[in-house]
Design a protein around this motif. Structure first.
Motif, mmCIF file in Angstrom:
data_model
loop_
_atom_site.group_PDB
_atom_site.id
_atom_site.type_symbol
_atom_site.label_atom_id
_atom_site.label_comp_id
_atom_site.label_asym_id
_atom_site.label_seq_id
_atom_site.Cartn_x
_atom_site.Cartn_y
_atom_site.Cartn_z
ATOM 1 N N GLY A 278 0.772 -1.232 0.000
ATOM 2 C CA GLY A 278 0.000 0.000 0.000
ATOM 3 C C GLY A 278 0.802 1.280 0.000
ATOM 4 O O GLY A 278 0.228 2.372 0.140
ATOM 5 N N ALA A 284 -2.760 -3.639 -6.540
ATOM 6 C CA ALA A 284 -2.968 -5.022 -6.108
ATOM 7 C C ALA A 284 -2.045 -5.988 -6.836
ATOM 8 O O ALA A 284 -1.577 -6.982 -6.253
ATOM 9 C CB ALA A 284 -4.429 -5.414 -6.313
ATOM 10 N N LYS A 332 -5.138 7.172 2.850
ATOM 11 C CA LYS A 332 -5.568 6.793 1.503
ATOM 12 C C LYS A 332 -4.768 7.633 0.512
ATOM 13 O O LYS A 332 -4.273 8.715 0.841
ATOM 14 C CB LYS A 332 -7.068 7.010 1.300
ATOM 15 C CG LYS A 332 -7.518 8.465 1.402
ATOM 16 C CD LYS A 332 -9.012 8.574 1.143
ATOM 17 C CE LYS A 332 -9.468 10.045 1.213
ATOM 18 N NZ LYS A 332 -10.912 10.182 0.914
ATOM 19 N N THR A 335 -4.054 5.355 -5.414
ATOM 20 C CA THR A 335 -4.121 3.970 -5.888
ATOM 21 C C THR A 335 -4.556 2.959 -4.829
ATOM 22 O O THR A 335 -4.766 1.792 -5.154
ATOM 23 C CB THR A 335 -2.758 3.530 -6.456
ATOM 24 O OG1 THR A 335 -1.759 3.644 -5.435
ATOM 25 C CG2 THR A 335 -2.367 4.383 -7.656
ATOM 26 N N MET A 336 -4.697 3.385 -3.572
ATOM 27 C CA MET A 336 -5.066 2.418 -2.532
ATOM 28 C C MET A 336 -5.432 3.158 -1.249
ATOM 29 O O MET A 336 -5.133 4.338 -1.089
ATOM 30 C CB MET A 336 -3.909 1.434 -2.272
ATOM 31 C CG MET A 336 -4.340 0.122 -1.604
ATOM 32 S SD MET A 336 -2.990 -1.085 -1.465
ATOM 33 C CE MET A 336 -2.695 -1.485 -3.176
ATOM 34 N N ASP A 337 -6.087 2.421 -0.316
ATOM 35 C CA ASP A 337 -6.301 2.930 1.036
ATOM 36 C C ASP A 337 -5.979 1.816 2.022
ATOM 37 O O ASP A 337 -5.697 0.681 1.637
ATOM 38 C CB ASP A 337 -7.727 3.467 1.234
ATOM 39 C CG ASP A 337 -8.800 2.420 0.970
ATOM 40 O OD1 ASP A 337 -8.517 1.206 1.114
ATOM 41 O OD2 ASP A 337 -9.931 2.802 0.630
ATOM 42 N N GLN A 339 -7.778 0.086 4.058
ATOM 43 C CA GLN A 339 -8.674 -1.075 4.047
ATOM 44 C C GLN A 339 -8.295 -2.037 2.925
ATOM 45 O O GLN A 339 -8.234 -3.256 3.122
ATOM 46 C CB GLN A 339 -10.127 -0.631 3.884
ATOM 47 C CG GLN A 339 -11.107 -1.807 3.881
ATOM 48 C CD GLN A 339 -12.563 -1.354 3.846
ATOM 49 O OE1 GLN A 339 -12.867 -0.216 4.141
ATOM 50 N NE2 GLN A 339 -13.445 -2.266 3.480
ATOM 51 N N ARG A 340 -8.014 -1.498 1.731
ATOM 52 C CA ARG A 340 -7.629 -2.360 0.610
ATOM 53 C C ARG A 340 -6.280 -3.026 0.884
ATOM 54 O O ARG A 340 -6.092 -4.201 0.548
ATOM 55 C CB ARG A 340 -7.543 -1.525 -0.676
ATOM 56 C CG ARG A 340 -7.196 -2.347 -1.922
ATOM 57 C CD ARG A 340 -8.217 -3.425 -2.165
ATOM 58 N NE ARG A 340 -7.925 -4.198 -3.377
ATOM 59 C CZ ARG A 340 -8.115 -5.495 -3.496
ATOM 60 N NH1 ARG A 340 -8.612 -6.194 -2.471
ATOM 61 N NH2 ARG A 340 -7.841 -6.123 -4.624
ATOM 62 N N CYS A 342 -5.156 -3.970 3.789
ATOM 63 C CA CYS A 342 -5.424 -5.074 4.716
ATOM 64 C C CYS A 342 -6.056 -6.258 3.989
ATOM 65 O O CYS A 342 -5.734 -7.420 4.263
ATOM 66 C CB CYS A 342 -6.329 -4.604 5.852
ATOM 67 S SG CYS A 342 -5.550 -3.435 6.987
ATOM 68 N N GLU A 343 -6.942 -5.981 3.043
ATOM 69 C CA GLU A 343 -7.553 -7.062 2.261
ATOM 70 C C GLU A 343 -6.506 -7.814 1.443
ATOM 71 O O GLU A 343 -6.525 -9.046 1.348
ATOM 72 C CB GLU A 343 -8.624 -6.478 1.332
ATOM 73 C CG GLU A 343 -9.841 -5.929 2.054
ATOM 74 C CD GLU A 343 -10.757 -5.119 1.157
ATOM 75 O OE1 GLU A 343 -11.838 -4.725 1.610
ATOM 76 O OE2 GLU A 343 -10.376 -4.867 -0.011
ATOM 77 N N LEU A 344 -5.567 -7.068 0.866
ATOM 78 C CA LEU A 344 -4.512 -7.700 0.074
ATOM 79 C C LEU A 344 -3.574 -8.516 0.955
ATOM 80 O O LEU A 344 -3.059 -9.559 0.542
ATOM 81 C CB LEU A 344 -3.733 -6.633 -0.698
ATOM 82 C CG LEU A 344 -4.474 -6.021 -1.880
ATOM 83 C CD1 LEU A 344 -3.753 -4.773 -2.379
ATOM 84 C CD2 LEU A 344 -4.627 -7.045 -3.012
ATOM 85 N N GLU A 347 -5.343 -11.758 1.521
ATOM 86 C CA GLU A 347 -5.257 -12.549 0.284
ATOM 87 C C GLU A 347 -3.881 -13.202 0.157
ATOM 88 O O GLU A 347 -3.763 -14.378 -0.204
ATOM 89 C CB GLU A 347 -5.534 -11.646 -0.917
ATOM 90 C CG GLU A 347 -5.424 -12.356 -2.259
ATOM 91 C CD GLU A 347 -5.589 -11.398 -3.431
ATOM 92 O OE1 GLU A 347 -4.781 -11.474 -4.377
ATOM 93 O OE2 GLU A 347 -6.522 -10.557 -3.381
#
Length: 436
Positions: A278, A284, A332, A335-337, A339-340, A342-344, A347
């Motif tokens: 991030g 991603a 944020k 290209t990202m924040d 939350q995204r 953490c999701e990555l 994954e």
């Protein structure tokens, strides 16, 4: 006195937790808090907010210096109740009215680094664990755009190889230590000096662990590392994408890092590789390059975590360029924040791979691995221990359910195969606190 370092406490709430626990265990002891997180907060938050935090933590003194040597020595010459009114460089002490006062705005001027090595023979061997921390330098030789080290610690300073020899002689005479962790952020840079340090280590019988920049290695140097006792290294690569490495101002490409990691693996040195998810400009697809990169090299351990947006890091000066808003763990950009990111991370953790994730919370990443390796566990056994922890972390299981888990019974049996001594400080806390 109980001295608390904040340098690895990324969550400010943990400082409060540590201070509260220490105060409960040793109510009559003075508490002194220092470390780089404290230095960063002092520069990043409003003075009134800083006062609120200091009162909540309820320590007796806060040393706001990357060195901390001069004020700490003066503090230790006084009882905790005598600190108010002392003129200490860059130190907050109680003001007598429920708050704290900054004794002076003057920056600390510490002694030369060659004078500050630890005189281990003055310490009782029974007070030491068999693994100890040493340093041969302050700050960092690089200026990565995500990193605060240079901003918070100042210019890079290195001691002479002869100083390391004197400290190792002290450590050998003390007799307690078998293993050394070098805390230098750039231990293997510059390479000619690093080779001298390895030649000093050749004359002693210590195993050692360190941070490492694999792009600044050749095979002869790696061979010298192995011969002098190096068992494992921490590699802060941070990305498996060359474009991101350039944005981060890393002095590496994936190719040069892979070359160095390959030599380390060839000569039996275990690699832990760290990644950041991030950073401004990240997408991603870059996270999805991490597993193939590690698989190709046979990396044994890794950690990947969301980017921490430090206001003192060089990248903060490019906030407008990247559309960067927020700071610390709330951010944020274009290209990202958070939350995204953490999701990555989740994954990535769920993607099948050889490398075992070492959680920053669960095992203090590399240091958890060192604890196991230095106590005789093999790399494969250490991987099993960390992997078993990962399987059960976060699962809502009752104690009786855990008792029935075959993997945990196997883990207990494995841990019982080594006589792992309890660190002296933990043993003391157990006796005083009356509970584990």
């Amino acid at each position: 006195y109980v001295l608390i370092s904040t340098s690895f406490l990324a969550e400010v709430s943990r400082i409060h937790d540590v201070c509260t626990r220490v105060r409960a265990l040793w109510p009559n002891a003075g508490i002194v808090v220092g470390g780089l997180v404290l230095v960063e907060l002092h520069r990043s938050v409003h003075r009134l907010a800083m006062q609120h935090m200091l009162r909540a933590w309820n320590a007796d003194a806060y040393v706001i210096s990357a060195l901390g040597e001069v004020p700490l020595l003066e503090i230790l010459r006084h009882e905790p109740g005598e600190l108010a009114g002392l003129e200490l460089p860059s130190t907050w002490t109680r003001d007598g009215a429920g708050g704290y006062r900054l004794s002076t705005e003057d920056a600390e001027v510490g002694p030369p680094i060659d004078e500050t090595f630890v005189r281990w023979t003055r310490l009782d061997p029974r007070s030491l664990y068999h693994t100890v921390n040493l340093r041969t330098a302050r700050s960092c030789a690089f200026k990565c755009s995500f990193c605060t080290f240079v901003a918070l610690q100042g210019a890079h300073e290195m001691n002479r190889p002869e100083t390391l020899r004197m400290e190792l002689e002290e450590l050998r005479k003390n007799g307690a230590a078998r293993s050394i962790i070098f805390t230098d952020d750039t231990f293997n840079v510059p390479m000619p000096r690093f080779k001298e340090l390895c030649r000093v280590l050749l004359d002693f019988d210590f195993e050692w662990y360190s941070f490492c920049r694999p792009q600044h290695l050749d095979e002869d140097t790696v061979r010298l590392m192995a011969d002098s006792g190096c068992r494992a290294v921490f590699i802060g690569l941070e990305s498996a994408d060359d474009g991101m490495l350039k944005r981060m101002a890393k002095s590496a490409t994936c190719k040069t890092a892979a070359r160095g990691i390959g030599w380390l693996k060839k000569h039996g040195i275990t690699c832990h590789v760290n990644f950041i998810i991030g950073f401004p400009g990240d997408v991603a697809a870059n996270t999805r390059k991490i597993v193939p990169f590690m698989e190709d090299l046979g990396v044994d351990f890794f950690c990947a975590s969301p980017w921490y947006s430090s206001p003192t890091a060089p990248i903060s000066k490019q906030a407008e360029e990247y559309g960067l808003e927020g700071r610390f763990w709330r951010w944020k950009h274009d290209t990202m924040d958070i939350q995204r990111a953490c999701e990555l991370e989740i994954e990535l953790l769920e993607t099948p791979k050889h490398a075992v994730f070492s959680s920053e919370i669960a095992q203090s990443t590399f240091w958890g691995e060192i604890l196991l390796l230095s106590n005789g566990f093999t790399v494969d056994e250490t991987r099993r221990i960390a992997g078993t922890y990962n399987r059960f972390a976060g699962r809502n299981l009752a104690p009786e359910d855990l008792e029935r888990e075959p993997a945990l019974r196997e883990l207990r049996d494995l841990l019982a195969t080594r006589d792992v001594p309890v660190p002296p400080s933990a043993a003391t806390a157990y006796r005083v606190g009356g509970a584990s």
